[in-house]
Design a protein around this motif. Sequence first.
Motif, mmCIF file in Angstrom:
data_model
loop_
_atom_site.group_PDB
_atom_site.id
_atom_site.type_symbol
_atom_site.label_atom_id
_atom_site.label_comp_id
_atom_site.label_asym_id
_atom_site.label_seq_id
_atom_site.Cartn_x
_atom_site.Cartn_y
_atom_site.Cartn_z
ATOM 1 N N ALA A 191 0.847 -1.185 0.000
ATOM 2 C CA ALA A 191 0.000 0.000 0.000
ATOM 3 C C ALA A 191 0.885 1.239 0.000
ATOM 4 N N GLY A 192 0.516 2.228 -0.798
ATOM 5 C CA GLY A 192 1.292 3.449 -0.869
ATOM 6 C C GLY A 192 2.468 3.395 -1.819
ATOM 7 N N HIS A 193 2.598 2.320 -2.578
ATOM 8 C CA HIS A 193 3.713 2.176 -3.521
ATOM 9 C C HIS A 193 3.642 3.290 -4.585
ATOM 10 N N ASP A 254 9.848 -1.511 -1.953
ATOM 11 C CA ASP A 254 9.161 -1.047 -3.160
ATOM 12 C C ASP A 254 9.118 -2.128 -4.237
#
Length: 324
Positions: A191-193, A254
Amino acid sequence: MSIQIFNLPVLETIMDRRIKYRHIEAFVEIAREGSLKHAARKLFLTQPAISKTLKELEGILGTTLMRRNRGGVTLTRQGAVFLHFAQMSLASLQQGLNGLETADHALKERLNVGALPSVAATLMPEVVTEFSHLAPNGMLRILDGPHDYLVDRLRLGALDLVIGRLGDPDTMQGLTFTQLYTEQVVFVVRAGHPLLANPDVQRIVDYPVISPPPAAAIAPTVERFLIAHGIGEFPNKIETVSGALGRAYTRHSDAVWIISGGVVANELADGLLVQLPFDTAMTRGPVGLMSRADGPNMRVQHVFRLAVQTVLDRNDLATGAEGN
């Protein structure tokens, strides 16, 4: 003089292959309880779910089997006829299961099953539960791992069955394959990549990539997908079939993880990982039961296959249907 006892389409469709065990089970339980609510509770279903199942059955048969009223439900004339055959079907199935058990209930049959990671993570928990109900004296030994490893164990007799993707023709010599459903490859990130803000498949080369090794069953389909999108070698790549490593590394980096959808279905549902919106339909492939063509025909295998099919029917997964 003409006497019509039942609606002809009902009899014509009693053996319709679209009718699943869950349809028969739900219908008989509703008739027995006289109530959708009580039947749903007995079958551990919600009332909308059991109502939907009844509507599906009536749609297949092309007739109304039950009428709802303030007191519960009542059978129509067609429903009463169908109930007779439905009860006979369930009774015959139970007799078949009883016939599989030996006279000595202390005897325990062991079944060794191999499961690809995507199967072990999603399908197997429900199958194990169903199998334990059908064969309380049975013993399951489950081994997960890559395709080639499991198929080798199957050939050597260390495994009796394998549930996984259909491999290359060379790897399937001497084996039988019964398709259960299909699944496809997904690209997942934390999440938030950064890629989620601009999901371009060409940009995955800018990040660490976890991909299947050449021996993995999904490796050829992944390679075809990458070639089709003009993607060559990854500068930073980890090849592994380890679900534990993939989950941990992807959540804390990431990295872009290329993996069968079933492996990460739970993480996606919980929001721990996020699927990149790439069209990976071309990676879809069949998942099925593999066994040795000359292997022993054990009774416990039939019970296990029944458990698998029951779970698939319950989850509306049919041969050739889409699934992760």
